[in-house]
Design an enzyme around this catalytic site. Structure first.
Site, PDB file in Angstrom:
ATOM      1  N   GLN A   1       0.579  -1.253  -0.164  1.00 21.33           N
ATOM      2  CA  GLN A   1      -0.003   0.002   0.215  1.00 21.33           C
ATOM      3  C   GLN A   1       0.642   1.289   0.061  1.00 21.33           C
ATOM      4  OE1 GLN A   1      -1.909   1.223   3.245  1.00 21.33           O
ATOM      5  NE2 GLN A   1      -4.319   0.629   2.468  1.00 21.33           N
TER       6      GLN A   1
ATOM      7  N   HIS B   1      -3.251   4.316  -1.063  1.00 19.40           N
ATOM      8  CA  HIS B   1      -4.126   4.384   0.012  1.00 19.40           C
ATOM      9  C   HIS B   1      -5.047   6.059  -0.320  1.00 19.40           C
ATOM     10  CE1 HIS B   1      -5.431   4.988   3.818  1.00 19.40           C
ATOM     11  NE2 HIS B   1      -4.762   4.690   3.978  1.00 19.40           N
TER      12      HIS B   1
ATOM     13  N   HIS C   1      -9.004   8.205   4.391  1.00 20.70           N
ATOM     14  CA  HIS C   1      -8.788   8.611   5.426  1.00 20.70           C
ATOM     15  C   HIS C   1      -8.030  10.223   5.485  1.00 20.70           C
ATOM     16  CE1 HIS C   1      -9.790   4.378   6.080  1.00 20.70           C
ATOM     17  NE2 HIS C   1      -8.779   3.997   5.946  1.00 20.70           N
TER      18      HIS C   1
ATOM     19  N   TYR D   1      -5.099  11.101   4.597  1.00 25.53           N
ATOM     20  CA  TYR D   1      -4.602  11.704   3.313  1.00 25.53           C
ATOM     21  C   TYR D   1      -4.351  12.432   2.458  1.00 25.53           C
ATOM     22  CZ  TYR D   1      -3.674   8.023   7.521  1.00 25.53           C
ATOM     23  OH  TYR D   1      -3.699   7.652   8.250  1.00 25.53           O
TER      24      TYR D   1
ATOM     25  N   ARG E   1      -7.595   2.052  -2.089  1.00 22.40           N
ATOM     26  CA  ARG E   1      -8.439   2.292  -0.675  1.00 22.40           C
ATOM     27  C   ARG E   1      -9.026   3.469  -0.737  1.00 22.40           C
ATOM     28  NH1 ARG E   1      -7.412   1.068   6.022  1.00 22.40           N
ATOM     29  NH2 ARG E   1      -7.920  -0.926   5.300  1.00 22.40           N
TER      30      ARG E   1
ATOM     31  N   GLY F   1      -8.877  -6.599   9.817  1.00 20.66           N
ATOM     32  CA  GLY F   1      -7.684  -5.628  10.157  1.00 20.66           C
ATOM     33  C   GLY F   1      -6.922  -6.003  11.791  1.00 20.66           C
ATOM     34  N   ARG F   2      -7.328  -5.457  12.589  1.00 18.19           N
ATOM     35  CA  ARG F   2      -7.048  -6.137  14.162  1.00 18.19           C
ATOM     36  C   ARG F   2      -7.456  -7.190  14.550  1.00 18.19           C
ATOM     37  NH1 ARG F   2      -9.730  -0.671  16.674  1.00 18.19           N
ATOM     38  NH2 ARG F   2      -8.575   0.875  15.660  1.00 18.19           N
TER      39      ARG F   2
END
Length: 367
Positions: A102, A177, A180, A182, A229, A319-320
């Protein structure tokens, strides 16, 4: 528990890429590189441990030092970083895995201490509320300066050069990416983009940098090995768009024109909630997009199985849960309990909380 009747765990193929199953490792920043932003043996072990996932997507990998959202993040802004990532891809491939890198620029969500004293950059000048973690500890976000028109192609070139290095490092593809808040996402949204030139104002203009970066990446990788993404209704860093449906409909239409192979779609606020306002039916994008859609955000076993039964996504990202469960695919298959990593284990700390989580088989052997 008996394995469920689902194709979630079956081999599949998209864009000429053969996957073991329809489960993806979602990008997870773990801040465990050395001071030079190099991956190495530790990252190689971490990703290899999780290579039973059909698709691995690396942690956000900055394309320039000033594109980092913090220290100790492995990057691809230098040829010196290729060898470390090659250790990762070799280890994953030895396990029969598939791994995309990514590519990331944090934009205003960076800090001058990460870029040799230069201020962070953004579509428009602004200061993000809150603090950023730096090598010197928590510090307030700084005023980001607006990128000049003559700097836009430099940004595109940073992504292109990183895409070349990702290929040299042995990755199977790359993901842009663009979520979010960014840099790429900040250009998309009217809350963070106040420009009045070719990169601001209309939806077409706000999406211009995203399209140009994708074109550069596709020039290196081809569309089949290029992913993106997006988080259309996310509120990361207190930013969103006033009317996301026409914006992201336009973006996905452009993805189709470019024949982008993979869309990693974050449903809601990443890691927080699957709902956000202003909202719209994200299945519109599922129906519109012609490539493989990866559904992302707070999925559990039952939700993933239901999503495949309803065909609301081709691949489901976790993810987590992958942090403390390197064998998450097998645990999901069996319906086995999942270990839960404490937040203190997410970032930094070397091998502890990173590569020392046991599989089901290893845990059973210790009993």
């Amino acid at each position: 528990m008996e394995p469920p009747m689902t194709d979630l765990f079956d081999p599949c193929e998209f864009n000429g890429v053969r996957l073991k199953n329809r489960i993806a490792l979602s990008p997870l920043t773990r801040t465990r590189s050395n001071d030079a932003g190099e991956a190495g043996e530790l990252q190689a072990l971490y990703y290899a441990q999780r290579a039973s996932a059909g698709l691995l997507i690396t942690e956000a990998t900055p394309v320039t030092p000033g594109g980092r959202g913090g220290p100790f993040i492995p990057g691809l802004w230098s040829d010196d970083q290729i060898a470390g990532w090659r250790q990762v891809t070799d280890a994953v491939h030895a396990k029969g895995g598939v791994i995309f890198c990514q590519l990331w620029h944090a934009g205003r969500l960076s800090h001058s201490s990460l870029s040799g004293g230069e201020p962070p950059v953004a579509p428009s000048a602004m200061r993000q509320p809150g603090q950023i973690f730096t090598a010197q500890g928590l510090q307030p976000y700084e005023e980001a300066r607006a990128l000049r028109l003559d700097e836009m192609q430099q940004i595109v070139e940073l992504f292109r050069a990183a895409a070349v290095r990702a290929k040299q490092a042995g990755f199977d593809g790359v993901e842009l990416h663009a979520a979010h808040s960014y840099l790429i996402d900040a250009f998309l949204r009217d809350m963070t983009n106040k420009r009045n030139d070719a990169y601001g104002g209309s939806i077409e203009n706000r999406a211009r940098l995203l399209v140009e970066v994708l074109q550069a990446i596709i020039g290196v990788w081809g569309p089949e090995r290029t992913a993106i993404r997006l988080a259309p209704i996310g509120h990361a860093y207190q930013a969103w768009d006033s009317d996301p449906e026409p914006l992201f409909t336009y973006v996905v239409e452009r993805l189709n024109e470019l024949k982008v192979g993979w869309l990693d779609l974050v449903e809601g606020d990443t890691g927080i909630s699957r709902t956000a306002e202003p909202s719209f039916d994200l299945q519109k994008l599922r129906r519109l997009f012609k490539g493989a859609l990866i559904a992302n955000n707070l999925y559990d076993r039952d939700m993933a199985i239901a999503a495949r039964a309803a065909d609301t996504a081709d691949i489901i990202a976790f993810g987590r849960p992958f942090i403390a469960n390197p064998d998450l695919v097998e645990r999901l298959r069996q319906g086995a309990p999942l270990a839960v990593a404490p937040p203190a284990a997410y970032y930094g700390g070397g091998a502890r909380g990173y590569t020392d989580w046991p599989t089901l088989e290893e845990a059973a052997a210790k009993v």
